[in-house]
Motif scaffolding. Structure first.
Motif, PDB file in Angstrom:
ATOM      1  N   PHE A  31     -59.536  12.090 -67.350  1.00  0.00           N
ATOM      2  CA  PHE A  31     -59.129  12.595 -66.977  1.00  0.00           C
ATOM      3  C   PHE A  31     -57.990  13.468 -68.467  1.00  0.00           C
ATOM      4  O   PHE A  31     -57.585  12.586 -68.860  1.00  0.00           O
ATOM      5  CB  PHE A  31     -58.329  11.931 -65.708  1.00  0.00           C
ATOM      6  CG  PHE A  31     -57.577  10.649 -65.926  1.00  0.00           C
ATOM      7  CD1 PHE A  31     -55.797  10.389 -66.472  1.00  0.00           C
ATOM      8  CD2 PHE A  31     -58.126   9.920 -65.227  1.00  0.00           C
ATOM      9  CE1 PHE A  31     -55.681   9.812 -66.906  1.00  0.00           C
ATOM     10  CE2 PHE A  31     -57.231   8.318 -65.892  1.00  0.00           C
ATOM     11  CZ  PHE A  31     -55.954   8.484 -66.276  1.00  0.00           C
ATOM     12  N   LEU A  32     -56.909  14.459 -67.254  1.00  0.00           N
ATOM     13  CA  LEU A  32     -55.918  15.036 -68.212  1.00  0.00           C
ATOM     14  C   LEU A  32     -55.064  15.226 -67.530  1.00  0.00           C
ATOM     15  O   LEU A  32     -55.085  15.713 -66.714  1.00  0.00           O
ATOM     16  CB  LEU A  32     -56.769  16.537 -68.847  1.00  0.00           C
ATOM     17  CG  LEU A  32     -55.763  17.444 -69.934  1.00  0.00           C
ATOM     18  CD1 LEU A  32     -55.487  16.711 -70.701  1.00  0.00           C
ATOM     19  CD2 LEU A  32     -56.794  18.616 -70.382  1.00  0.00           C
ATOM     20  N   THR A  33     -53.761  14.473 -68.780  1.00  0.00           N
ATOM     21  CA  THR A  33     -53.049  14.366 -67.666  1.00  0.00           C
ATOM     22  C   THR A  33     -51.843  15.284 -68.918  1.00  0.00           C
ATOM     23  O   THR A  33     -51.758  15.035 -69.978  1.00  0.00           O
ATOM     24  CB  THR A  33     -51.761  12.918 -67.618  1.00  0.00           C
ATOM     25  OG1 THR A  33     -53.274  12.057 -66.991  1.00  0.00           O
ATOM     26  CG2 THR A  33     -51.076  13.278 -66.928  1.00  0.00           C
ATOM     27  N   ILE A  34     -51.169  16.200 -68.452  1.00  0.00           N
ATOM     28  CA  ILE A  34     -50.235  17.367 -68.477  1.00  0.00           C
ATOM     29  C   ILE A  34     -48.638  17.367 -68.259  1.00  0.00           C
ATOM     30  O   ILE A  34     -48.426  16.601 -67.193  1.00  0.00           O
ATOM     31  CB  ILE A  34     -50.509  19.640 -68.291  1.00  0.00           C
ATOM     32  CG1 ILE A  34     -52.079  18.952 -69.033  1.00  0.00           C
ATOM     33  CG2 ILE A  34     -49.732  19.884 -68.845  1.00  0.00           C
ATOM     34  CD1 ILE A  34     -52.902  20.731 -68.592  1.00  0.00           C
ATOM     35  N   LYS A  35     -48.016  16.650 -69.287  1.00  0.00           N
ATOM     36  CA  LYS A  35     -46.727  16.680 -69.359  1.00  0.00           C
ATOM     37  C   LYS A  35     -45.380  17.837 -69.593  1.00  0.00           C
ATOM     38  O   LYS A  35     -45.888  18.398 -71.069  1.00  0.00           O
ATOM     39  CB  LYS A  35     -46.202  15.103 -69.665  1.00  0.00           C
ATOM     40  CG  LYS A  35     -46.747  14.060 -68.977  1.00  0.00           C
ATOM     41  CD  LYS A  35     -46.014  13.528 -69.312  1.00  0.00           C
ATOM     42  CE  LYS A  35     -46.740  11.735 -68.913  1.00  0.00           C
ATOM     43  NZ  LYS A  35     -46.664  10.489 -69.310  1.00  0.00           N
ATOM     44  N   GLY A  43     -49.706  18.179 -63.891  1.00  0.00           N
ATOM     45  CA  GLY A  43     -51.045  18.347 -63.401  1.00  0.00           C
ATOM     46  C   GLY A  43     -51.108  17.112 -64.037  1.00  0.00           C
ATOM     47  O   GLY A  43     -51.214  16.799 -65.540  1.00  0.00           O
ATOM     48  N   ARG A  44     -52.266  16.220 -63.184  1.00  0.00           N
ATOM     49  CA  ARG A  44     -53.259  15.437 -63.647  1.00  0.00           C
ATOM     50  C   ARG A  44     -54.766  15.422 -63.057  1.00  0.00           C
ATOM     51  O   ARG A  44     -54.624  16.024 -61.576  1.00  0.00           O
ATOM     52  CB  ARG A  44     -53.407  14.276 -63.253  1.00  0.00           C
ATOM     53  CG  ARG A  44     -54.057  12.733 -63.778  1.00  0.00           C
ATOM     54  CD  ARG A  44     -53.604  10.907 -63.175  1.00  0.00           C
ATOM     55  NE  ARG A  44     -53.173  11.241 -64.030  1.00  0.00           N
ATOM     56  CZ  ARG A  44     -52.874  10.293 -64.348  1.00  0.00           C
ATOM     57  NH1 ARG A  44     -52.965   8.803 -63.588  1.00  0.00           N
ATOM     58  NH2 ARG A  44     -51.880   9.744 -65.179  1.00  0.00           N
ATOM     59  N   TYR A  45     -56.252  16.007 -63.987  1.00  0.00           N
ATOM     60  CA  TYR A  45     -57.138  16.679 -63.547  1.00  0.00           C
ATOM     61  C   TYR A  45     -58.110  16.101 -64.112  1.00  0.00           C
ATOM     62  O   TYR A  45     -58.161  15.847 -65.098  1.00  0.00           O
ATOM     63  CB  TYR A  45     -57.014  18.025 -64.286  1.00  0.00           C
ATOM     64  CG  TYR A  45     -55.702  18.925 -64.240  1.00  0.00           C
ATOM     65  CD1 TYR A  45     -56.049  19.552 -62.970  1.00  0.00           C
ATOM     66  CD2 TYR A  45     -54.950  19.372 -65.145  1.00  0.00           C
ATOM     67  CE1 TYR A  45     -54.449  20.734 -62.677  1.00  0.00           C
ATOM     68  CE2 TYR A  45     -53.350  19.656 -64.656  1.00  0.00           C
ATOM     69  CZ  TYR A  45     -53.100  20.463 -63.693  1.00  0.00           C
ATOM     70  OH  TYR A  45     -52.270  21.273 -63.382  1.00  0.00           O
ATOM     71  N   SER A  46     -59.301  16.277 -63.246  1.00  0.00           N
ATOM     72  CA  SER A  46     -60.607  15.384 -63.487  1.00  0.00           C
ATOM     73  C   SER A  46     -61.718  16.357 -62.780  1.00  0.00           C
ATOM     74  O   SER A  46     -60.952  17.295 -61.534  1.00  0.00           O
ATOM     75  CB  SER A  46     -60.223  14.069 -62.698  1.00  0.00           C
ATOM     76  OG  SER A  46     -61.545  13.275 -63.439  1.00  0.00           O
ATOM     77  N   GLY A  47     -63.008  16.553 -62.506  1.00  0.00           N
ATOM     78  CA  GLY A  47     -63.923  16.135 -61.873  1.00  0.00           C
ATOM     79  C   GLY A  47     -64.189  17.925 -62.931  1.00  0.00           C
ATOM     80  O   GLY A  47     -64.303  17.758 -64.608  1.00  0.00           O
ATOM     81  N   ALA A  48     -64.948  18.386 -62.140  1.00  0.00           N
ATOM     82  CA  ALA A  48     -65.457  19.931 -62.562  1.00  0.00           C
ATOM     83  C   ALA A  48     -64.622  21.582 -62.200  1.00  0.00           C
ATOM     84  O   ALA A  48     -65.681  22.551 -62.784  1.00  0.00           O
ATOM     85  CB  ALA A  48     -66.926  19.961 -62.435  1.00  0.00           C
ATOM     86  N   GLU A  49     -63.990  21.216 -61.415  1.00  0.00           N
ATOM     87  CA  GLU A  49     -63.301  22.212 -60.776  1.00  0.00           C
ATOM     88  C   GLU A  49     -62.278  22.437 -62.272  1.00  0.00           C
ATOM     89  O   GLU A  49     -61.563  21.781 -62.865  1.00  0.00           O
ATOM     90  CB  GLU A  49     -62.815  22.326 -59.918  1.00  0.00           C
ATOM     91  CG  GLU A  49     -61.603  23.442 -58.702  1.00  0.00           C
ATOM     92  CD  GLU A  49     -61.607  23.131 -57.731  1.00  0.00           C
ATOM     93  OE1 GLU A  49     -60.238  23.812 -57.300  1.00  0.00           O
ATOM     94  OE2 GLU A  49     -62.172  21.877 -57.182  1.00  0.00           O
TER      95      GLU A  49
END
Length: 179
Positions: free
Chosen positions: A46-50, A61-67
């Motif tokens: 995952f990618l976390t943005i602060k 946000g915290r993002y994972s997956g292909a969207e």
């Protein structure tokens, strides 16, 4: 303006990663992120943005997956991106473009395909117009969508036929589509 790429993008990132990027702009400015491509092994990578670089910074946000995530704008002049990958499997990674702008500005929204933009000032209180270059439709005219393209329908009604009832305003169209 700049770009943040995951390691070895687009060939796929490695395992057991913990990468941190700090984007720092001039004091009093903000940072806009545009996600161009995104593919991480969900939910393990995952990618976390602060917003900011302090330990208690607000998570945007915290993002994972292909969207591919939506655009994101900071509230400060610092963004922290932290990418974590586990011990197995990986995706293509990510490609993110960033730009900066002042607190009294808005990020450039770009121009949609087949449209024209009038105005280039993004200061608060300014305005721009985006006009979609479509031809006006006749009242009662029907459209049939096939292979992501539209053509005038001259055939009898079918399950993929849509009728457009609308009022024309300049080059744009307002209306209700039903079918």
């Amino acid at each position: 303006m700049g770009t943040v790429l995951s390691p070895d993008y687009p060939e796929g990132y490695g395992n057991n990663l913990n990468c941190v990027w700090l984007i720092i702009s001039e004091a009093g400015s903000r940072i806009h992120l545009a996600f161009n491509d995104f593919d991480l092994e969900a939910p393990y990578d995952f990618l976390t943005i602060k917003d900011g670089d302090r330990s208690g910074a607000a998570m945007l946000g915290r993002y994972s997956g292909a969207e591919v995530p939506s655009h994101l704008t900071s509230n400060s002049n610092v963004l922290q991106l932290e990418f974590q990958a586990d011990h197995s499997m990986s995706g293509r990674g990510f490609n993110i473009t960033y730009s900066t702008f002042g607190h009294n500005e808005c990020p450039d929204p770009g121009v949609p395909i087949n449209a024209r933009r009038f105005g280039d000032s993004f200061q608060l209180g300014s305005s721009i117009a985006v006009v979609v270059g479509v031809r006006p439709f006749k009242i009662g005219e029907s459209l049939q969508f096939q292979n992501d393209s539209a053509r005038q329908d001259t055939e009898s009604p079918s399950s993929d036929r849509l009728s457009a009832n609308r009022t024309s305003i300049g080059l744009g169209v307002l209306g209700v589509v039903s079918g």
